[in-house]
Design a protein around this motif. Structure first.
Motif, short mmCIF file in Angstrom:
data_model
loop_
_atom_site.label_atom_id
_atom_site.label_comp_id
_atom_site.label_asym_id
_atom_site.label_seq_id
_atom_site.Cartn_x
_atom_site.Cartn_y
_atom_site.Cartn_z
N UNK A 116 -5.81 -1.33 5.83
CA UNK A 116 -6.10 -0.05 6.00
C UNK A 116 -4.63 0.53 6.44
N UNK A 117 -4.18 1.60 5.57
CA UNK A 117 -2.94 2.26 5.90
C UNK A 117 -3.48 3.88 6.65
N UNK A 118 -2.74 4.08 7.55
CA UNK A 118 -2.96 5.17 8.35
C UNK A 118 -1.84 6.08 8.34
N UNK A 119 -1.76 7.33 8.22
CA UNK A 119 -0.78 8.31 8.65
C UNK A 119 -0.94 9.60 9.46
N UNK A 120 -0.56 9.67 10.32
CA UNK A 120 -0.60 10.88 11.42
C UNK A 120 0.81 11.62 11.46
N UNK A 121 0.75 12.65 10.42
CA UNK A 121 2.02 13.54 10.25
C UNK A 121 2.44 14.17 11.65
N UNK A 122 1.26 14.57 12.45
CA UNK A 122 1.47 15.63 13.74
C UNK A 122 2.26 14.83 14.79
N UNK A 123 2.03 13.23 14.68
CA UNK A 123 2.58 12.36 15.68
C UNK A 123 3.70 11.64 15.01
N UNK A 124 4.04 11.96 13.63
CA UNK A 124 5.14 11.05 12.97
C UNK A 124 4.84 9.36 13.36
N UNK A 125 3.78 9.23 12.90
CA UNK A 125 3.33 8.03 13.31
C UNK A 125 2.50 7.25 11.97
N UNK A 126 2.81 6.06 11.60
CA UNK A 126 1.97 5.35 10.51
C UNK A 126 1.57 3.90 11.06
N UNK A 127 0.45 3.48 10.44
CA UNK A 127 0.05 2.39 11.20
C UNK A 127 -0.40 1.51 9.66
N UNK A 128 -0.56 0.04 9.93
CA UNK A 128 -1.13 -0.65 9.00
C UNK A 128 -2.10 -1.70 9.56
N UNK A 129 -3.42 -1.62 9.35
CA UNK A 129 -4.36 -2.64 9.88
C UNK A 129 -4.80 -3.59 9.02
N UNK A 131 0.82 -1.27 0.12
CA UNK A 131 0.12 0.17 0.01
C UNK A 131 0.69 1.24 0.17
N UNK A 132 -0.01 2.42 -0.28
CA UNK A 132 0.80 3.70 -0.71
C UNK A 132 -0.08 4.78 -0.18
N UNK A 133 0.46 5.73 0.78
CA UNK A 133 -0.26 6.86 0.99
C UNK A 133 0.64 7.88 0.85
N UNK A 134 -0.14 9.37 0.64
CA UNK A 134 0.50 10.41 0.61
C UNK A 134 -0.17 11.39 1.89
N UNK A 135 1.00 11.89 2.55
CA UNK A 135 0.56 12.89 3.74
C UNK A 135 -0.22 12.08 4.84
N UNK A 136 -1.21 13.02 5.59
CA UNK A 136 -1.93 12.41 6.58
C UNK A 136 -3.10 11.84 5.95
N UNK A 137 -3.98 10.94 6.57
CA UNK A 137 -5.06 10.39 6.40
C UNK A 137 -5.23 8.93 6.46
N UNK A 138 -6.30 8.33 5.74
CA UNK A 138 -6.29 6.83 5.86
C UNK A 138 -6.59 6.47 4.23
N UNK A 139 -6.18 5.42 3.96
CA UNK A 139 -6.28 4.69 2.74
C UNK A 139 -6.71 3.08 2.88
N UNK A 140 -7.87 2.59 2.47
CA UNK A 140 -8.20 1.34 2.48
C UNK A 140 -8.10 0.61 1.34
#
Lengths: 115, 113
Positions: free
Chosen positions: A62-75, A48-57
């Protein structure tokens, strides 16, 4: 300190569980975030591939990016034994010149889903 | 379909030998990369190249050199193999863009005895 930190696990879950994989990073210039999956004795493949903050399913992923916390997740929902692999996060900045296209990888998390 | 081919799947060499690992891509990609992957250490970038005859050091270039004479081919050279270079070596390629994913080969497992 590495630019990208990822808990190597191993992580072992029963079939059907929800899996959460995470990475943190220190470079605020990172803009593009990717997850790769690597099966045993194979090279990593883009998942999976995402740009900047937000979710992509995408299906169960599901890929999640939180740029304010510098934290990314994959569910991974409804995990399957076929999901057993090593998952690597990767990220890139708006590199210029010779480093354009270079990715920075986490160490990878080894996941086993048992039936 | 995108293809990155590494010439050898398994390789066994002796200490002090000169070792060549070859990688070929068929996608006309500008960027090519060499990584080594070790348990607990993840992927570590050795060298990369963004054009023919151009190269840049990665994070662990010591003991290695590279050659890129043609766009599709990128070679990793171990000038004098040592036991601490026993590892899985992965080649990858990508377009020269900040949002281009890497395409990997299936790796070469090198053992230096």
């Amino acid at each position: 300190q590495k630019e990208v930190e990822q808990d190597p696990g191993p992580l072992s879950v029963p079939e059907g569980a929800i899996v959460s994989l995470n990475c943190t990073y220190s470079n605020s210039a990172f803009q593009y975030f990717m997850w790769y999956r690597q099966y045993s004795r194979k090279g990593p493949e883009l998942l999976m591939y995402t740009y900047s903050s937000g979710n992509k399913e995408d299906g169960r992923f599901t890929a999640q990016v939180d740029k304010s916390s510098k934290y990314i997740s994959l569910f991974i929902r409804d995990s399957q034994p076929s999901d057993s692999a090593t998952y690597l996060c990767a990220m890139s900045d708006m590199g210029r010149g010779s480093t354009l296209g270079r990715l920075y990888f986490g160490r990878g998390t080894q996941l086993t889903v048992w039936p | 379909d995108v293809k990155v081919t590494q010439s050898s799947r398994y390789l066994v060499k002796r200490t002090g030998e000169k070792v060549f690992l070859e990688c070929v891509q068929d996608m006309d990609h500008e960027n090519m990369f060499w990584y080594r992957q070790d348990p607990g250490l993840g992927l570590r970038l050795i060298y990369f190249s963004y054009d023919v005859k151009m190269k840049e050091k990665g994070d662990i270039p010591e003991g290695y050199s590279v050659s890129r004479e043609k766009k599709e081919r990128f070679s990793l050279i171990l000038e004098s193999a040592s036991t601490n270079q026993t590892s899985m070596y992965l080649c990858a390629s990508s377009l020269r863009s900040y949002n281009s994913p890497l395409h990997f080969g299936n790796g070469t497992r090198l053992t230096v005895t």
